[in-house]
Write a protein that holds these residues in place. Structure first.
Motif, mmCIF file in Angstrom:
data_model
loop_
_atom_site.group_PDB
_atom_site.id
_atom_site.type_symbol
_atom_site.label_atom_id
_atom_site.label_comp_id
_atom_site.label_asym_id
_atom_site.label_seq_id
_atom_site.Cartn_x
_atom_site.Cartn_y
_atom_site.Cartn_z
ATOM 1 N N HIS A 1 -6.596 3.126 -1.038
ATOM 2 C CA HIS A 1 -5.704 2.157 -1.683
ATOM 3 C C HIS A 1 -6.490 1.254 -2.620
ATOM 4 O O HIS A 1 -7.448 0.631 -2.212
ATOM 5 C CB HIS A 1 -5.004 1.294 -0.620
ATOM 6 N N LEU B 1 -2.535 4.068 -5.623
ATOM 7 C CA LEU B 1 -2.161 5.190 -4.771
ATOM 8 C C LEU B 1 -0.650 5.267 -4.617
ATOM 9 O O LEU B 1 -0.067 6.339 -4.711
ATOM 10 C CB LEU B 1 -2.840 5.098 -3.402
ATOM 11 N N ALA B 2 0.003 4.137 -4.410
ATOM 12 C CA ALA B 2 1.462 4.122 -4.267
ATOM 13 C C ALA B 2 2.133 4.676 -5.521
ATOM 14 O O ALA B 2 3.090 5.451 -5.439
ATOM 15 C CB ALA B 2 1.953 2.705 -3.977
ATOM 16 N N GLY C 1 -7.422 1.941 4.921
ATOM 17 C CA GLY C 1 -7.080 2.000 3.502
ATOM 18 C C GLY C 1 -7.187 3.360 2.874
ATOM 19 O O GLY C 1 -7.010 3.503 1.675
#
Length: 158
Positions: free
Chosen positions: A119, A124-125, A150
């Motif tokens: 992350h 990443l999202a 993470g």
């Protein structure tokens, strides 16, 4: 999962130092291709040589996700595609997804890609949102052992 690797053909995308792909070679992959941008190939070759892997079923090849894929990689019959920590530059999210699509479409019928990512600033999202919006790809989040905060691992298939 060494059992999945033994005897398989492994392709590592954005290999960097080549750790993931070389691990596949040590676990018994029949062939491993370590790919990255041209400026990173000398380090990959050196690391493969230092680990006595270059030429022993391990090759180093140039791959730029923003360019057409080389025929040799499309014809590789890959069983496993690895991408470790390649979700960093947002401008490369769509080219990486397109590369995964093309390689999986040309790969062995049971082929899968394994992506690990850390992350970073919601990158990443955003990558996963785009990946999930790709109709031909399916994603499964895999559990990680303790000690990797993470970081996520995802299995991607057609």
């Amino acid at each position: 999962r060494g059992g999945e690797v033994a005897g398989s053909r492994v392709l590592e995308l954005g290999a960097g130092t080549g750790l993931a792909g070389m691990s596949g070679a040590v676990l018994g992959a029949s062939h491993v291709a370590l790919t990255d941008l041209p400026e990173n190939l000398p380090l990959l070759r050196r690391n493969a040589a230092l680990n006595r892997l270059e030429g022993d079923g391990v090759e180093v090849a140039s791959l730029d996700w923003t360019q057409p894929l080389p025929e040799a990689l499309l014809a590789g019959g890959w069983d496993l595609i690895l991408a470790a920590d390649c979700v960093f530059w947002e401008v490369l999210f769509d080219p990486l997804i397109a590369t995964l699509q093309a390689l999986l479409a040309a790969a062995a019928p049971s082929a899968a890609a394994y992506l690990t990512a850390t992350h970073r600033q919601a990158r990443l999202a955003e990558f996963l949102r785009r990946l999930d919006g790709t109709a031909s790809l399916e994603r499964e989040a895999l559990p990680l052992p303790l000690g990797f905060p993470g970081t996520e691992v995802h299995r991607v298939t057609l």
